[in-house]
Design a protein around this motif. Structure first.
Motif, PDB file in Angstrom:
ATOM      1  N   LYS A 144       0.826  -1.219   0.000  1.00 18.03           N
ATOM      2  CA  LYS A 144       0.000   0.000   0.000  1.00 18.03           C
ATOM      3  C   LYS A 144       0.855   1.261   0.000  1.00 18.03           C
ATOM      4  CE  LYS A 144      -1.967  -1.148   3.908  1.00 18.03           C
ATOM      5  NZ  LYS A 144      -1.233  -2.421   4.208  1.00 18.03           N
ATOM      6  N   SER A 145       1.829   1.301   0.945  1.00 15.97           N
ATOM      7  CA  SER A 145       2.654   2.503   1.047  1.00 15.97           C
ATOM      8  C   SER A 145       3.508   2.677  -0.200  1.00 15.97           C
ATOM      9  CB  SER A 145       3.553   2.429   2.276  1.00 15.97           C
ATOM     10  OG  SER A 145       2.755   2.449   3.434  1.00 15.97           O
ATOM     11  N   THR A 146       3.999   1.556  -0.722  1.00 20.15           N
ATOM     12  CA  THR A 146       4.807   1.620  -1.943  1.00 20.15           C
ATOM     13  C   THR A 146       3.989   2.237  -3.076  1.00 20.15           C
ATOM     14  OG1 THR A 146       5.914  -0.387  -1.205  1.00 20.15           O
ATOM     15  CG2 THR A 146       6.225   0.248  -3.502  1.00 20.15           C
ATOM     16  N   ALA A 195      -3.420  10.139   1.422  1.00 19.72           N
ATOM     17  CA  ALA A 195      -3.303  10.001   2.875  1.00 19.72           C
ATOM     18  C   ALA A 195      -2.985   8.551   3.212  1.00 19.72           C
ATOM     19  CB  ALA A 195      -4.591  10.452   3.551  1.00 19.72           C
ATOM     20  N   ASP A 196      -1.780   8.323   3.807  1.00 16.77           N
ATOM     21  CA  ASP A 196      -1.358   6.966   4.159  1.00 16.77           C
ATOM     22  C   ASP A 196      -1.629   6.724   5.635  1.00 16.77           C
ATOM     23  OD1 ASP A 196      -0.218   4.504   4.353  1.00 16.77           O
ATOM     24  OD2 ASP A 196       1.684   5.049   3.409  1.00 16.77           O
ATOM     25  N   GLU A 197      -2.695   6.004   5.919  1.00 13.66           N
ATOM     26  CA  GLU A 197      -3.132   5.735   7.293  1.00 13.66           C
ATOM     27  C   GLU A 197      -3.190   6.993   8.152  1.00 13.66           C
ATOM     28  OE1 GLU A 197      -1.809   2.153   9.178  1.00 13.66           O
ATOM     29  OE2 GLU A 197      -0.684   1.578   7.364  1.00 13.66           O
ATOM     30  N   PRO A 198      -3.988   7.965   7.732  1.00 18.28           N
ATOM     31  CA  PRO A 198      -4.008   9.251   8.456  1.00 18.28           C
ATOM     32  C   PRO A 198      -4.567   9.122   9.868  1.00 18.28           C
ATOM     33  CG  PRO A 198      -5.782   9.181   6.852  1.00 18.28           C
ATOM     34  CD  PRO A 198      -4.937   7.965   6.611  1.00 18.28           C
TER      35      PRO A 198
HETATM   36 MG   LIG Z   1       2.422   1.306   4.892  1.00 20.50          MG
END
Ligand SMILES: [Mg+2]
Ligand SMILES: Nc1ncnc2c1ncn2[C@@H]1O[C@H](COP(=O)(O)OP(=O)(O)OP(=O)(O)O)[C@@H](O)[C@H]1O
Lengths: 238, 412
Positions: free
Chosen positions: A46-48, A167-170
Motif C-alpha cells: 500500500k505505502s509503496t 493520505a497513508d493511514e491518516p
Molecule cells: Mg504502509
C-alpha cells in the motif's frame, strides 16, 4: 476524466541476492473528485503504491500517467514540481517540522512554489481556518494534540490546492474519536470537490470512500464500489 | 534572476529559523570559526602593527641620511672578516672628510660606549652613550622637551654636558624634569642641558634616541676609551632626498682619497642608508607574515572541519525533515542552498563574534605592542567566514540534497 492512470506498475527491491516485489503488477485509474480507499494486509504494497502515486518514488516497470503527463520519465526536479503543485500528502506520523509553528508548516509548500510572503501567509491562514485551527496558528507541533497535528498536516496538504490528496493511514496514530474527526474533515474536503486516496487498515474508515481497492502481495485483489458509503455527521471540531 | 533572489531570501529565512531552533548546536558550530577568525584578524592586525612600527622607526632615521662606517649594516656581499680587517674610521678621517665635502647639509661623527648612569640613588644600566659633536642635531629631526643640544663651544671644549633621551629621563627623574641636574656617567659628572621629546619606536631598540644619552665626542675619548679603540661612524645629511645619490658619490670619492686607496683597491668603508634597513625589515616581516598565515590558516582549517562535521551530524539528524521538505516540493537545489546558507550564516555570525573579540583583544594588547585594526580586517573577517561556511557546508548540503525522499521519510 481520469487524474491518474497506472498500467502494470511494478516495484522491485533488490535485497541481497533476493528480489522483493513490493508491487508485482498493479493497474488502476482514479477519476476526478473520486474518494478511494486502499486496503490490504501489512506488507501488501500500500505505502509503496502511495509513494509512486505521490511521485516520491518511481516504479521499476509500468506506465504512470498523471493528468495526461507521463510521470515515469520525469527527472527529480520535475517530480518535485508535481509534488509541490499537484499533490497533497498526509502521513500517519504527521511529519510536521517539529521546531516550526503551525503557520510556518502550512506555508512551506507555498515557499517552494515561489509565492510572495504576504500572499502565502494569507493562504496558509485560510487553510488553518478551514481545518478549525485559527486558535493554534503559532503553536508548535509539540504544543498540539495528535488530532490537531494531523489537521495542520491536512491544511498543509490543501494549501497549494492540489489535484489530489494522498493520505497513508491518516488515522493510524489517533484514537477512534479523533480519527472520526479527521474523517469528517476528509469528507468535507471531498464534498468540496477534491480527489482523495486514503490507505487504511480499518473497514469502517474505508467505508467513508466511494470505492475500495484491496491489495495482496503486490497485486490488486479486488476493486469495488462501496454500496452505501458512510457519510459522517458534521460535528464541532476541538 | 528574480527567482534566484527569492530562493536566496527564503533559504536565508529558513536558515535563520533553523539556527534559532538549534541554538546550542549553532553556538558550538560557531566556536571553530570564532577561533579561526579571531586569530586571522589578530594576526593580520599584529603584522600590520609591527610593520607600521618598523616603517616609522626606520623613517625616524631620516631618508636623507647616509652613514659612513667601517661596517656595512645590511650588506651580505662583503664577508664579515674582510670588514673586520678594515682600518678603523677615526677622527682624522672625519676631519678630512668634513673639510673636503661640499654637498652635505650637515656632518657629525658618532661613537658609542656603554656606561652605567646614576642620579643620586638611581641607577640606569645598558644605556647607549653616544659621543658626537654639536652638528649632530642638524643630521637628525630630534625635538626637545626642554633645554637644547650642546653647542659648538661645549663640543669643542669637551665640556661635561649631556642631552638625555625621553626614556632615560623618565627613569632617572621619575618625578620631575632633569634639566640642569648633574648626573654621573661612569664616575664622571655631567650636567644635563637638554631632555628630548619621545621620538622613536620600540623597534629601534638601543638605537632609539629615547634610550640614549648624548655627550661631546671628546669626552668619550677623554674619560672612557682611547681614540683608536673603536671605529667611529660619520653621519651625513643630504640637503634633500634628490641629492642623496650625489652626496653618496662625493663621499665615496673623498673617503677613498682620505683612506689613501689606490685605483685597484676596493672601498675599505661602507656607506649605509635606511633603504638597506627597510629591505631587511621587509624580508623579516615577510617571514612573519607567511608563518602567521600558515598558523591562522591551520586554525581556520580546523574550524572548517569542525563545521563540516557538525553540519553532517545536523543533516543526519534532520533526515526526516529533509524528506518532508522534499515530499512537499523542495527541489534538490533548494535543499542544497538551504544547508549551505545555514553554514554560511552560522559562520558569518561566528566571524562577527570573532571580529569583536579580536578588536577587544587588540585594544588591550595595544597598550604593550603596537597593533592596528583596520577596515580591511573587517572585510577579511566577513569574506573568510562566508567562504569557510560555503566551502565547509557544501559537502553536507550536497549529501542532504541527494537524499531519497522515501528513504528519508522512513528514517527513524
Ligand atoms: Mg504502509
Ligand atoms: N526500501 C525497501 N527495500 C526493500 N524492501 C522494501 C523496501 N520498502 C518496502 N519494501 C518491502 O515492500 C513490501 C511492501 O511494503 P509497504 O511498505 O508498501 O507495505 P504496506 O502495505 O504499506 O504495509 P503496512 O500496512 O505495514 O504499512 C514489504 O514487504 C516491504 O518489506
Amino acid at each position: 476524466m481520469n487524474i491518474i492512470t497506472i498500467e502494470h506498475i511494478a516495484k522491485i527491491y533488490q535485497v541481497g541476492t533476493e528480489e522483493v516485489h513490493a508491487l508485482a503488477d498493479v493497474s488502476m485509474t482514479i477519476g476526478k473528485n473520486e474518494y478511494v480507499a486502499i486496503m490490504g494486509p501489512s506488507g501488501s504494497g500500500k505505502s509503496t503504491l502511495m509513494n509512486i502515486l505521490g511521485c516520491l518514488d518511481t516504479p521499476t516497470k509500468g506506465i504512470y500517467d498523471f493528468n495526461g503527463v507521463n510521470v515515469s520519465e520525469m527527472n527529480d526536479n520535475e517530480l518535485a514540481a508535481i509534488r509541490n503543485k499537484e499533490i497533497g500528502f498526509v502521513f500517519q506520523t504527521f511529519n510536521l517540522l517539529p521546531r516550526s509553528n503551525a503557520l510556518h508548516n502550512v506555508e512551506l509548500p507555498l515557499i517552494y512554489a515561489g509565492m510572495p510572503s504576504s500572499e502565502r501567509k494569507e493562504r496558509a491562514m485560510e487553510a488553518l481556518i478551514n481545518v478549525g485551527l485559527e486558535n493554534r496558528v503559532y503553536h508548535r507541533p509539540n504544543e498540539l494534540s495528535g488530532g490537531q497535528r494531523q489537521r495542520v498536516a491536512i491544511a498543509r496538504a490543501l494549501v497549494t490546492r492540489p489535484s489530489i490528496i494522498l493520505a497513508d493511514e491518516p488515522t493510524g496514530n489517533l484514537d477512534t474519536k479523533t480519527g472520526q474527526e479527521i474523517m469528517i474533515l476528509f469528507n468535507e474536503i471531498y464534498e468540496a470537490g477534491n480527489t482523495i486516496i486514503l490507505v487504511t487498515h480499518e473497514e469502517y474508515i474505508a467505508e467513508h470512500a466511494e470505492r475500495i481497492i484491496r491489495l495482496r502481495d503486490g497485486f490488486v485483489e479486488k476493486n469495488e464500489k462501496v454500496e452505501n458509503r458512510f457519510i459522517p455527521q458534521k460535528r464541532e471540531l476541538h | 534572476m528574480k527567482n534566484f533572489l527569492f530562493e536566496l531570501k527564503e533559504s536565508l529565512l529558513i536558515a535563520l529559523y533553523a539556527i534559532r531552533a538549534n541554538k546550542v548546536r549553532s553556538m558550538l558550530t560557531t566556536l571553530g570559526i570564532i577561533i579561526g577568525v579571531t586569530s586571522v584578524v589578530l594576526m593580520s592586525t599584529a603584522i600590520k602593527g609591527i610593520d607600521n612600527a618598523f616603517q616609522e622607526g626606520v623613517s625616524s632615521l631620516g631618508s636623507d641620511n647616509l652613514y659612513i662606517d667601517k661596517w656595512a649594516w645590511f650588506n651580505n656581499d662583503i664577508p664579515w672578516w674582510e670588514m673586520r680587517n678594515r682600518k678603523n674610521l677615526d677622527m682624522d678621517d672625519y676631519n678630512k672628510y668634513e673639510d673636503l665635502a661640499k654637498l652635505p647639509a650637515a656632518i657629525a661623527p658618532t661613537i658609542w660606549t656603554n656606561k652605567k648612569i646614576k642620579f643620586k640613588e638611581r641607577n640606569v644600566e645598558g644605556i647607549m652613550i653616544s659621543g658626537t659633536t654639536y652638528n649632530y642635531i642638524n643630521t637628525t629631526n630630534l625635538t626637545f622637551e626642554s633645554g637644547r643640544f650642546f653647542n659648538d663651544f661645549e663640543s669643542r671644549g669637551a665640556r661635561n654636558v649631556s642631552v638625555i633621551g625621553y626614556t632615560v629621563a623618565k627613569q632617572l627623574f621619575p618625578l620631575g624634569n632633569g634639566l640642569g641636574q648633574e648626573i654621573k656617567i661612569g664616575d664622571v659628572k655631567f650636567k644635563v642641558v637638554g631632555v628630548l621629546d619621545e621620538q622613536g619606536s620600540w623597534v629601534m631598540g638601543n638605537f632609539n634616541p629615547d634610550n640614549q644619552v648624548f655627550i661631546p665626542i671628546d669626552c668619550v675619548f677623554k674619560y672612557f676609551q682611547g681614540e683608536k679603540f673603536r671605529s667611529i661612524t660619520i653621519n651625513v645629511r643630504a640637503p634633500n632626498s634628490t641629492s642623496v645619490e650625489a652626496v653618496k658619490e662625493e663621499a665615496i670619492g673623498i673617503m677613498r682619497r682620505v683612506r689613501g686607496l689606490s685605483y685597484s683597491e676596493d672601498n675599505d668603508f661602507s656607506i649605509n642608508q635606511q633603504d638597506g634597513l627597510l629591505s631587511t625589515i621587509n624580508q623579516t616581516i615577510g617571514v612573519i607574515q607567511i608563518a602567521g598565515l600558515f598558523i591562522t590558516g591551520l586554525a581556520l582549517f580546523v574550524g572548517a572541519i569542525g563545521i563540516m562535521n557538525i553540519m553532517f551530524v545536523s543533516v543526519k539528524e534532520r533526515t526526516r525533515e529533509i524528506g518532508v521538505r522534499k515530499a512537499i516540493g523542495a527541489k534538490n537545489r533548494t535543499i542544497l542552498t538551504q544547508f549551505i546558507m545555514e553554514a554560511a550564516v552560522i559562520c558569518l555570525m561566528g566571524g562577527m563574534i570573532g571580529l569583536g573579540i579580536a578588536v577587544t583583544l587588540s585594544m588591550i594588547v595595544n597598550q604593550y605592542l603596537p597593533t592596528a585594526v583596520q577596515a580591511d580586517s573587517v572585510i577579511l573577517a566577513v569574506v573568510i567566514s562566508l567562504l569557510t561556511g560555503v566551502l565547509s557546508g557544501f559537502a553536507p548540503a550536497y549529501t542532504a540534497s541527494k537524499l531519497d525522499p522515501v528513504e528519508a521519510l522512513r528514517y527513524e
